[in-house]
Design a protein around this motif. Structure first.
Motif, short mmCIF file in Angstrom:
data_model
loop_
_atom_site.label_atom_id
_atom_site.label_comp_id
_atom_site.label_asym_id
_atom_site.label_seq_id
_atom_site.Cartn_x
_atom_site.Cartn_y
_atom_site.Cartn_z
N ALA A 54 0.92 -1.34 0.05
CA ALA A 54 0.03 0.00 -0.04
C ALA A 54 0.90 1.16 0.01
CB ALA A 54 -0.81 0.09 1.20
N GLU A 55 0.90 2.00 -1.06
CA GLU A 55 2.17 2.96 -1.21
C GLU A 55 1.76 4.17 -0.55
OE1 GLU A 55 2.04 3.57 -5.56
OE2 GLU A 55 2.87 1.47 -5.94
N HIS A 56 0.46 4.41 0.00
CA HIS A 56 0.35 5.80 0.76
C HIS A 56 -0.93 5.50 1.43
CE1 HIS A 56 -2.95 6.92 -2.18
NE2 HIS A 56 -1.89 6.57 -2.95
N ALA A 57 -1.06 6.45 2.42
CA ALA A 57 -2.36 6.44 3.25
C ALA A 57 -3.45 6.56 2.20
CB ALA A 57 -2.37 7.66 4.24
N ALA A 58 -4.52 5.95 2.45
CA ALA A 58 -5.48 6.08 1.68
C ALA A 58 -7.08 5.43 2.28
CB ALA A 58 -5.27 5.03 0.45
N VAL A 59 -8.16 5.85 1.87
CA VAL A 59 -9.20 5.23 2.05
C VAL A 59 -9.71 4.27 1.18
CG1 VAL A 59 -10.10 7.49 3.02
CG2 VAL A 59 -10.69 6.86 0.51
N LEU A 60 -10.01 2.99 1.76
CA LEU A 60 -10.15 1.87 1.11
C LEU A 60 -11.54 1.66 0.46
CD1 LEU A 60 -8.08 -0.21 3.32
CD2 LEU A 60 -7.23 1.13 1.40
N TYR A 61 -12.29 2.60 0.03
CA TYR A 61 -13.75 2.75 -0.56
C TYR A 61 -13.80 3.99 -1.32
CZ TYR A 61 -13.99 6.13 3.09
OH TYR A 61 -13.86 7.18 4.10
N PRO A 62 -14.41 4.34 -2.37
CA PRO A 62 -14.86 5.34 -3.12
C PRO A 62 -15.17 6.65 -2.02
CG PRO A 62 -15.89 3.90 -4.09
CD PRO A 62 -15.57 3.19 -2.58
N ASP A 64 -16.75 10.15 -0.65
CA ASP A 64 -17.62 11.02 -1.14
C ASP A 64 -17.29 12.28 -1.77
OD1 ASP A 64 -20.05 12.54 -1.54
OD2 ASP A 64 -20.74 12.03 0.60
N THR A 65 -17.36 12.44 -3.11
CA THR A 65 -16.62 13.67 -3.82
C THR A 65 -17.55 14.91 -3.41
OG1 THR A 65 -18.11 13.41 -5.68
CG2 THR A 65 -16.16 12.49 -5.78
N ALA A 66 -18.89 14.96 -2.93
CA ALA A 66 -19.51 16.20 -2.43
C ALA A 66 -19.08 16.48 -1.21
CB ALA A 66 -21.03 15.89 -2.61
N ARG A 67 -18.57 15.69 -0.14
CA ARG A 67 -18.27 15.89 1.08
C ARG A 67 -17.10 16.67 0.98
NH1 ARG A 67 -18.49 13.42 6.35
NH2 ARG A 67 -19.67 11.79 5.71
N TRP A 68 -16.17 16.40 -0.04
CA TRP A 68 -14.61 16.76 0.38
C TRP A 68 -14.58 17.90 -1.01
CZ3 TRP A 68 -12.15 15.72 4.25
CH2 TRP A 68 -12.49 14.42 5.08
N GLU A 69 -15.40 18.27 -1.86
CA GLU A 69 -15.21 19.21 -2.69
C GLU A 69 -14.78 20.58 -2.17
OE1 GLU A 69 -17.82 21.30 -6.65
OE2 GLU A 69 -18.78 20.01 -5.15
N GLY A 147 -13.98 14.80 9.52
CA GLY A 147 -14.81 14.43 8.42
C GLY A 147 -14.20 13.13 8.03
N LEU A 148 -13.12 12.63 8.03
CA LEU A 148 -12.52 11.29 7.54
C LEU A 148 -13.02 10.38 8.52
CD1 LEU A 148 -10.79 9.41 5.98
CD2 LEU A 148 -9.02 10.05 7.42
N ALA A 149 -13.08 10.96 10.00
CA ALA A 149 -13.54 9.85 10.96
C ALA A 149 -14.95 9.41 10.78
CB ALA A 149 -13.43 10.36 12.32
N ARG A 155 -19.53 2.90 7.42
CA ARG A 155 -19.62 2.31 5.94
C ARG A 155 -20.82 1.49 6.05
NH1 ARG A 155 -18.27 5.75 3.40
NH2 ARG A 155 -18.36 4.07 1.54
N PRO A 156 -21.38 1.21 4.91
CA PRO A 156 -22.68 0.41 4.82
C PRO A 156 -22.68 -1.09 5.59
CG PRO A 156 -22.32 1.33 2.82
CD PRO A 156 -21.10 1.73 3.59
N GLY A 157 -23.47 -1.21 6.64
CA GLY A 157 -23.33 -2.46 7.23
C GLY A 157 -22.51 -2.79 8.27
N ALA A 158 -21.71 -1.64 8.70
CA ALA A 158 -20.75 -1.62 9.90
C ALA A 158 -21.43 -1.49 10.98
CB ALA A 158 -19.87 -0.56 9.67
N HIS A 159 -21.46 -2.30 11.97
CA HIS A 159 -21.80 -2.18 13.43
C HIS A 159 -21.16 -1.21 14.34
CE1 HIS A 159 -24.73 -5.46 12.85
NE2 HIS A 159 -23.85 -5.58 12.07
#
Length: 389
Positions: A54-62, A64-69, A147-149, A155-159
């Motif tokens: 894993a070459e850099h810190a990243a989110v492992l899902y797409p 939300d472009t609207a949140r971060w615009e 915001g990242l937290a 995420r969907p389905g997470a408890h």
């Protein structure tokens, strides 16, 4: 005692046998990475690969472009090590095997952010930047982490979620080919080398009645004997006070403790606002508030009034549980985190004994690091140990 195993999406995706294998260990839950730092990880059982970079810190899902615009900083998408919605794919497969899925979110630990936006990094008393360590006092960085937290946790389905590195990061971090162990800094020296002198922190020290230039000079002077080879004046916080002076030491701690508490409150509140009812929020935590790192230094009474509980490092012994157990309200989760990878210093063969001792000191759950990294032999020992609960 409920047990959860840490897992990466790349441990699961592309391996149809992985979900049943993890469930067969005897755990009820998985803590699945949804936002993670750079790493190079073995995958001992995967049919398609043995090493994932894993070459850099990243989110492992797409994200939300609207949140971060229009916002900076903002999360980085993963590359080919976790393409698309890697988290979501793995979560669905693990849930299909009967496992409860919780997210694992790494926050103030991001070397790419520090490389591309160096102003976001912690700066020590010598002017050296720590690109792996975002300064949590900076308003834009704090807003990004909050915001990242919320996004990466819910995420969907997470408890529930486990928030790692939600506080100060400092010198003590394995960065690339790390060669920082040549001088023994001790606990006190580590603190001094982790004090940040970015513009926001300099202003913060000023608000505590300190002159930031004089403080930086005092830190450098206190460390000079250490660089010459003298043993650091250690002994926990008393050692910091001895090196720096009682008044300035406690003023720096007041600034840093207040900054971390504010961030922790804001991040947990953001997660709760985005989450469904009953969503569990835990922090990876150290009960000494001036400590830095993945297990954020916290005040036990404060953090247990904010979050649903904590995940506490217990591989070297369960003693860090005690300050949390002494302040825990009924129903609080105290999860003992035990490394079960022999090659990383873990003792899977003593899991049953270690779990029993942790329970005696107040642990209510177990966390096992790490189902994807461990050998078959290590995981067979885990299976046997959990069967003795």
């Amino acid at each position: 005692m409920k047990a959860s195993a840490f897992v990466y999406p790349w441990d699961v995706n592309g391996d149809p046998e992985a979900p049943a294998f993890v469930a067969g260990l005897g755990v009820e839950q998985v803590t699945l990475a949804s936002a993670y730092h750079s790493t190079r990880a073995l995958t001992p059982r995967h049919p398609r690969h043995r090493v994932v970079t894993a070459e850099h810190a990243a989110v492992l899902y797409p994200p939300d472009t609207a949140r971060w615009e229009g916002r900076e900083p903002r999360p980085y998408a993963a590359g080919d090590w976790a393409p698309g919605d890697a988290y979501g794919e793995a979560a669905a497969a693990l849930a299909g095997a009967g496992l409860e899925v919780h997210t694992w979110v790494v926050l103030a630990h991001n070397s790419r952010l520090g490389a591309e936006q160096p102003h976001t990094s912690v700066v020590n008393a010598y002017g050296d930047r720590y690109p792996w360590a975002p300064c949590v006092a900076q308003p834009a960085t704090s807003a990004y982490l909050t915001g990242l937290a919320a996004e990466a946790a819910v995420r969907p389905g997470a408890h529930g979620t486990e928030l790692e590195s939600l506080g100060w990061y400092g010198l003590a971090h394995l960065h690339a080919h790390d060669k920082t162990g040549g001088v023994g800094l001790g606990d006190a020296g580590q603190y001094l080398m982790s004090l940040c002198f970015c513009p926001h922190c300099r202003a913060g020290y000023g608000g505590q009645g300190l002159d930031p230039d004089e403080l930086a000079a005092a830190v450098r002077a206190a460390l000079e004997p250490v660089w010459r080879g003298a043993a650091p004046s250690d002994g926990g916080w008393a050692g910091v006070e001895k090196l720096l002076g009682e008044v300035p030491a406690n003023a720096t701690r007041a600034w840093r403790d207040d900054t971390a508490r504010t961030l922790q409150e804001a991040a947990v509140a953001a997660v709760r606002a985005a989450a469904p009812d009953g969503f569990q929020v835990l922090l990876h935590a150290d009960p000494v508030s001036y400590h830095c790192g993945a297990n954020a230094g916290v005040d036990p009474a404060h953090i247990l009034s904010v979050a649903d509980g904590v995940v506490v490092p217990c591989t070297g012994g369960p003693g860090l549980l005690t300050p949390f157990a002494e302040r825990a309200r009924p129903g609080a989760v105290l999860a003992a985190n035990l490394t079960v990878v022999t090659g990383m210093g873990g003792r899977p063969d003593t899991l049953a004994k270690d779990a029993a001792r942790a329970r005696e000191l107040g642990a209510t759950e177990l966390r096992l690091y790490h189902a994807g990294l461990a050998s078959d032999g290590d995981l067979e020992a885990v299976r046997a140990g959990l069967a003795q609960r």
